[in-house]
Write an enzyme that holds these catalytic residues in place. Structure first.
Site, PDB file in Angstrom:
ATOM      1  N   GLU A   1      27.470 -11.465 -13.377  1.00  0.00           N
ATOM      2  CA  GLU A   1      26.105 -11.646 -13.862  1.00  0.00           C
ATOM      3  C   GLU A   1      25.246 -11.775 -12.627  1.00  0.00           C
ATOM      4  O   GLU A   1      25.449 -12.687 -11.829  1.00  0.00           O
ATOM      5  CB  GLU A   1      26.060 -12.911 -14.721  1.00  0.00           C
ATOM      6  CG  GLU A   1      24.817 -12.992 -15.562  1.00  0.00           C
ATOM      7  CD  GLU A   1      24.129 -14.306 -15.357  1.00  0.00           C
ATOM      8  OE1 GLU A   1      24.636 -15.324 -15.815  1.00  0.00           O
ATOM      9  OE2 GLU A   1      23.069 -14.297 -14.719  1.00  0.00           O
TER      10      GLU A   1
ATOM     11  N   GLY B   1      25.802 -14.774  -9.570  1.00  0.00           N
ATOM     12  CA  GLY B   1      25.141 -14.946  -8.278  1.00  0.00           C
ATOM     13  C   GLY B   1      24.265 -13.759  -7.960  1.00  0.00           C
ATOM     14  O   GLY B   1      23.667 -13.162  -8.869  1.00  0.00           O
ATOM     15  N   SER B   2      24.219 -13.394  -6.686  1.00  0.00           N
ATOM     16  CA  SER B   2      23.292 -12.346  -6.262  1.00  0.00           C
ATOM     17  C   SER B   2      23.845 -10.950  -6.550  1.00  0.00           C
ATOM     18  O   SER B   2      25.053 -10.752  -6.693  1.00  0.00           O
ATOM     19  CB  SER B   2      23.035 -12.474  -4.768  1.00  0.00           C
ATOM     20  OG  SER B   2      24.230 -12.234  -4.054  1.00  0.00           O
ATOM     21  N   ARG B   3      22.930  -9.985  -6.585  1.00  0.00           N
ATOM     22  CA  ARG B   3      23.345  -8.607  -6.807  1.00  0.00           C
ATOM     23  C   ARG B   3      24.217  -8.131  -5.635  1.00  0.00           C
ATOM     24  O   ARG B   3      25.213  -7.442  -5.846  1.00  0.00           O
ATOM     25  CB  ARG B   3      22.112  -7.695  -6.941  1.00  0.00           C
ATOM     26  CG  ARG B   3      22.495  -6.288  -7.328  1.00  0.00           C
ATOM     27  CD  ARG B   3      21.371  -5.269  -7.143  1.00  0.00           C
ATOM     28  NE  ARG B   3      20.192  -5.515  -7.926  1.00  0.00           N
ATOM     29  CZ  ARG B   3      19.404  -4.552  -8.407  1.00  0.00           C
ATOM     30  NH1 ARG B   3      19.717  -3.291  -8.236  1.00  0.00           N
ATOM     31  NH2 ARG B   3      18.312  -4.844  -9.077  1.00  0.00           N
TER      32      ARG B   3
ATOM     33  N   CYS C   1      18.796 -17.862 -14.193  1.00  0.00           N
ATOM     34  CA  CYS C   1      18.974 -16.400 -14.298  1.00  0.00           C
ATOM     35  C   CYS C   1      18.054 -15.829 -15.367  1.00  0.00           C
ATOM     36  O   CYS C   1      17.799 -14.633 -15.391  1.00  0.00           O
ATOM     37  CB  CYS C   1      20.422 -16.056 -14.564  1.00  0.00           C
ATOM     38  SG  CYS C   1      21.302 -17.268 -15.496  1.00  0.00           S
TER      39      CYS C   1
ATOM     40  N   LYS D   1      36.956 -20.016  -6.996  1.00  0.00           N
ATOM     41  CA  LYS D   1      36.351 -20.066  -5.659  1.00  0.00           C
ATOM     42  C   LYS D   1      35.103 -20.924  -5.851  1.00  0.00           C
ATOM     43  O   LYS D   1      34.113 -20.475  -6.444  1.00  0.00           O
ATOM     44  CB  LYS D   1      36.017 -18.644  -5.199  1.00  0.00           C
ATOM     45  CG  LYS D   1      35.732 -18.512  -3.708  1.00  0.00           C
ATOM     46  CD  LYS D   1      34.278 -18.758  -3.385  1.00  0.00           C
ATOM     47  CE  LYS D   1      33.964 -18.468  -1.931  1.00  0.00           C
ATOM     48  NZ  LYS D   1      32.670 -19.037  -1.543  1.00  0.00           N
TER      49      LYS D   1
ATOM     50  N   GLU E   1      14.114  -8.970  -8.440  1.00  0.00           N
ATOM     51  CA  GLU E   1      14.117 -10.412  -8.680  1.00  0.00           C
ATOM     52  C   GLU E   1      13.739 -11.207  -7.420  1.00  0.00           C
ATOM     53  O   GLU E   1      14.246 -10.936  -6.332  1.00  0.00           O
ATOM     54  CB  GLU E   1      15.523 -10.845  -9.133  1.00  0.00           C
ATOM     55  CG  GLU E   1      15.636 -12.326  -9.434  1.00  0.00           C
ATOM     56  CD  GLU E   1      17.068 -12.750  -9.772  1.00  0.00           C
ATOM     57  OE1 GLU E   1      18.022 -12.073  -9.356  1.00  0.00           O
ATOM     58  OE2 GLU E   1      17.206 -13.782 -10.450  1.00  0.00           O
TER      59      GLU E   1
ATOM     60  N   GLY F   1      27.710  -9.606  -6.026  1.00  0.00           N
ATOM     61  CA  GLY F   1      28.365  -8.991  -7.190  1.00  0.00           C
ATOM     62  C   GLY F   1      28.817  -7.575  -6.878  1.00  0.00           C
ATOM     63  O   GLY F   1      29.955  -7.186  -7.180  1.00  0.00           O
TER      64      GLY F   1
HETATM   65  P1  NAP Z   1      25.595 -15.520  -3.725  1.00  0.00           P
HETATM   66  O1  NAP Z   1      25.146 -15.287  -2.347  1.00  0.00           O
HETATM   67  O2  NAP Z   1      25.710 -14.359  -4.617  1.00  0.00           O
HETATM   68  O3  NAP Z   1      27.032 -16.251  -3.617  1.00  0.00           O
HETATM   69  C1  NAP Z   1      27.795 -16.552  -4.764  1.00  0.00           C
HETATM   70  C2  NAP Z   1      29.262 -16.672  -4.366  1.00  0.00           C
HETATM   71  O4  NAP Z   1      29.752 -15.416  -3.932  1.00  0.00           O
HETATM   72  C3  NAP Z   1      29.506 -17.645  -3.233  1.00  0.00           C
HETATM   73  O5  NAP Z   1      30.742 -18.283  -3.453  1.00  0.00           O
HETATM   74  C4  NAP Z   1      29.591 -16.739  -2.029  1.00  0.00           C
HETATM   75  O6  NAP Z   1      30.370 -17.292  -1.011  1.00  0.00           O
HETATM   76  C5  NAP Z   1      30.266 -15.517  -2.610  1.00  0.00           C
HETATM   77  N1  NAP Z   1      29.906 -14.284  -1.895  1.00  0.00           N
HETATM   78  C6  NAP Z   1      28.686 -13.923  -1.459  1.00  0.00           C
HETATM   79  N2  NAP Z   1      28.729 -12.695  -0.903  1.00  0.00           N
HETATM   80  C7  NAP Z   1      30.001 -12.276  -0.989  1.00  0.00           C
HETATM   81  C8  NAP Z   1      30.674 -11.098  -0.565  1.00  0.00           C
HETATM   82  N3  NAP Z   1      30.038 -10.102   0.051  1.00  0.00           N
HETATM   83  N4  NAP Z   1      31.997 -11.001  -0.792  1.00  0.00           N
HETATM   84  C9  NAP Z   1      32.652 -12.007  -1.403  1.00  0.00           C
HETATM   85  N5  NAP Z   1      32.077 -13.165  -1.829  1.00  0.00           N
HETATM   86  C10 NAP Z   1      30.755 -13.287  -1.612  1.00  0.00           C
HETATM   87  O7  NAP Z   1      24.686 -16.540  -4.488  1.00  0.00           O
HETATM   88  P2  NAP Z   1      24.066 -17.947  -4.084  1.00  0.00           P
HETATM   89  O8  NAP Z   1      24.773 -18.486  -2.910  1.00  0.00           O
HETATM   90  O9  NAP Z   1      24.082 -18.742  -5.302  1.00  0.00           O
HETATM   91  O10 NAP Z   1      22.547 -17.655  -3.755  1.00  0.00           O
HETATM   92  C11 NAP Z   1      22.101 -16.655  -2.909  1.00  0.00           C
HETATM   93  C12 NAP Z   1      21.115 -15.758  -3.671  1.00  0.00           C
HETATM   94  O11 NAP Z   1      21.743 -15.272  -4.846  1.00  0.00           O
HETATM   95  C13 NAP Z   1      19.871 -16.472  -4.203  1.00  0.00           C
HETATM   96  O12 NAP Z   1      18.861 -16.589  -3.231  1.00  0.00           O
HETATM   97  C14 NAP Z   1      19.477 -15.602  -5.345  1.00  0.00           C
HETATM   98  O13 NAP Z   1      18.716 -14.529  -4.910  1.00  0.00           O
HETATM   99  C15 NAP Z   1      20.792 -15.085  -5.901  1.00  0.00           C
HETATM  100  N6  NAP Z   1      21.255 -15.790  -7.133  1.00  0.00           N
HETATM  101  C16 NAP Z   1      20.941 -15.257  -8.340  1.00  0.00           C
HETATM  102  C17 NAP Z   1      21.351 -15.892  -9.496  1.00  0.00           C
HETATM  103  C18 NAP Z   1      21.026 -15.331 -10.835  1.00  0.00           C
HETATM  104  O14 NAP Z   1      21.353 -15.953 -11.815  1.00  0.00           O
HETATM  105  N7  NAP Z   1      20.425 -14.188 -10.924  1.00  0.00           N
HETATM  106  C19 NAP Z   1      22.088 -17.079  -9.444  1.00  0.00           C
HETATM  107  C20 NAP Z   1      22.397 -17.618  -8.208  1.00  0.00           C
HETATM  108  C21 NAP Z   1      21.973 -16.931  -7.063  1.00  0.00           C
HETATM  109  P3  NAP Z   1      29.692 -17.818   0.324  1.00  0.00           P
HETATM  110  O15 NAP Z   1      28.395 -18.478  -0.055  1.00  0.00           O
HETATM  111  O16 NAP Z   1      30.701 -18.735   0.853  1.00  0.00           O
HETATM  112  O17 NAP Z   1      29.456 -16.599   1.148  1.00  0.00           O
END
Ligand code: NAP
Length: 527
Positions: A264, A240-242, A301, A183, A391, A245
């Site tokens: 992660e 990605g985000s908590r 991260c 994805k 975070e 995840g």
């Molecule tokens: P994200 O929101 O966690 O999204 C990552 C992936 O998961 C995307 O493909 C997203 O798709 C999908 N997704 C999100 N919510 C979902 C759900 N409820 N069900 C199924 N799939 C879902 O991460 P991001 O877009 O990279 O960034 C958003 C926030 O995540 C950041 O502001 C940050 O706080 C955090 N983040 C943390 C880390 C880390 O290493 N700790 C890394 C990256 C991001 P869609 O975008 O299409 O919804």
């Protein structure tokens, strides 16, 4: 190569009527072309192909899969500058950083190829039959590890190459013998398409079965949830985000047959500045800290989000020098407007929770600039307010001023699971460090002495994991060769006739691989 915006479903390229754009976060402008969004029909088609490919792919000789991984690396490198330019347009990450990331991507594919050839991952064990044993004979028992099945890989926004379509999770799953359905992250669909081209070219060149790889793009949570719920998917790898995840873990757990999710998620990577070194080297530490905090606009991260130190003149020197260092760092553009918005809200949240603002970086001219922020609170405030330990994804960090060593200990005990914990110390600090170590081991996947958490070596001994919420499963790592273990499971073969045994467990072939014979370690015979 011109981008088409199509999906990759095995060997088929598919266009769908629902489209979404890519954006340049530095200007906010959309980029060509429009990208097809996958729906349930595309999930169905990709999972059916992955399932059909599974048995053939996992039983290929390890050398064949190694050649496939090496060919992916070759094709990615051959794409040259246009791949980097596209990744730069979609993420605003600087070109030198992306060049380094591309090298890391190729190197980790090659590292997994070498791991495949080593045979360590096979986990071969043979306990030969003991027909004469009293009071009961022993059967012939042989064990190897096999691939779990098709894996859903979620590309990460902050590593468009090294943790996206052909990144660490994909390399580990493909090495293990698992077809992957990726994805793609919606923030860099063009980069994903370039890399998907490299994978499909490598698959054709090395004769891989169709269905070993598919790429589904699309914004919104439904696609990831549908993919995770598909009964043919046997594991999920996510960064990605908590919140996301946890959502995916929930979907996986509610399936009629639950599956593992290796997510992660969230880590603040505390750094402890010990009294000895803070007394002698506060200015140097502050400069190094500012560089680590602002690396890739803090979108790592392993970003150092919390600093723990005893209240002292050394700490004051550290704060003053950090203020100067941060003021001199030009801010970069963040990965997406959404991530920038979350970051801005995170900074406001810290202020609202009583954190004192110590320093701010420059604001920057472009859209979505991540302006560094350094806060400080007394330990008592930190201990009272759990939200201060959450975070803030971006270049923000919180210095916690502790009155006593006991307060440092109490904070460590209160911490959630972390990817890393770092200690800055000199010789005089060793007894204190020794005393803290058992607690640090309970909390983190990697403990660092006199270094900063950013920068993760891809090698055999690396652990990029840790207890929840750093990851969903602290028994594993997502970086390094041990990451392959997440996608394998052991199978025991009892009293099998030689001809029915898997090849590597037959007498002649066994000698070519490292194994344990009746518990004793045997090395692979060369040649
Ligand atoms: P994200 O929101 O966690 O999204 C990552 C992936 O998961 C995307 O493909 C997203 O798709 C999908 N997704 C999100 N919510 C979902 C759900 N409820 N069900 C199924 N799939 C879902 O991460 P991001 O877009 O990279 O960034 C958003 C926030 O995540 C950041 O502001 C940050 O706080 C955090 N983040 C943390 C880390 C880390 O290493 N700790 C890394 C990256 C991001 P869609 O975008 O299409 O919804």
């Amino acid at each position: 190569m011109a981008l088409t915006g199509e999906l990759f479903i095995g060997r088929e390229r598919r266009e769908t009527p629902r489209k979404f754009p890519a954006f340049d976060p530095a200007s906010g402008r959309s980029l060509e072309p429009a990208f097809s969004a996958a729906g349930s029909a595309e999930v169905e088609a990709a999972c059916a192909l992955a399932h059909a490919a599974f048995d053939a792919y996992r039983e290929l000789p390890p050398q064949r899969r190694a050649l496939f991984l090496e060919a992916i690396a070759k094709h990615i490198l051959a794409q040259g500058e246009p791949l980097l330019q596209r990744a730069h347009s979609e993420t605003a990450l600087p070109l030198p950083r992306l060049e380094g990331e591309r090298a890391r991507t190729a190197n980790q594919l090659r590292l997994f190829a070498a791991e495949l050839r080593s045979g360590e991952w096979l986990g071969l064990r043979v306990d030969p039959a003991m027909p004469q044993r009293q009071p009961a004979p022993r059967a012939d028992l042989r064990q190897r590890k096999i691939a779990l099945g098709p894996v859903a890989v979620f590309g990460a926004s902050n590593f468009p190459l090294a943790f996206s379509v052909a990144g660490g999770d994909s390399a580990a799953a493909l090495a293990a013998g698992c077809p992957i359905v990726v994805k793609g992250h919606p923030a860099h669909p063009g980069t994903s398409e370039w890399v998907a081209q490299a994978i499909t070219a490598a698959a054709a060149e090395t004769g891989m079965p169709e269905g070993v790889f598919s790429l589904l793009n699309g914004p919104g949570t439904e696609l990831g949830a549908t993919l995770t719920a598909d009964p043919r998917i046997r594991a999920v790898a996510f960064t990605g985000s908590r919140a996301a995840g946890l959502a995916l873990m929930g979907v996986a757990a509610r399936r009629p047959e639950p599956i593992p999710v290796f997510a992660e998620m969230s880590s603040v990577n505390p750094v402890i500045l010990m009294p000895g070194v803070l007394g002698s080297s506060a200015e140097r530490l502050a400069r190094e800290f500012a560089a680590s905090l602002t690396q890739s606009v803090g979108q790592m991260c392993t970003n150092p989000g919390i600093i723990l130190a005893l209240h002292s003149p050394g700490l004051q020197t550290f704060l003053d020098a950090a203020r100067t260092a941060l003021a001199n760092i030009t801010p970069g553009v963040m990965l997406t407007a959404g991530i920038h918005r979350n970051y801005t809200q995170g900074v406001e949240h810290m202020l609202a929770h009583g954190a004192e603002l110590i320093a701010r970086g420059e604001a920057g001219d472009a859209e979505n600039c991540g302006r560094a922020a350094l806060f400080s609170v007394p330990a008592a405030t930190f201990l009272e307010d759990r939200e201060l330990s959450e975070e803030t994804f971006g270049p923000a960090s919180l210095v916690v001023r502790c009155a006593t060593v006991a307060e440092i200990r109490r904070i460590i005990e209160r911490l959630e699971g972390q990817l890393t914990l770092a200690l800055h110390m000199d010789e005089a600090d060793q007894p204190l460090a020794h005393g803290l170590l058992p607690a640090l081991e309970r909390k983190a996947g990697r403990i660092i002495v006199n270094g900063w958490p950013t920068g993760v070596e891809v090698c055999h001994a690396m652990v990029h994991g840790g207890p929840f919420p750093a990851t969903s499963d602290g028994r594993s790592t997502s970086v390094g060769t041990l990451a392959i273990e997440r996608f394998l499971r052991p199978v025991c073969y009892q009293d099998f006739p030689e001809a029915l045994l898997p090849l590597e467990l037959r007498a002649a072939e066994l000698l070519r691989w490292p194994h344990r014979l009746d518990g004793e370690r045997r090395l692979a015979k060369p040649g």
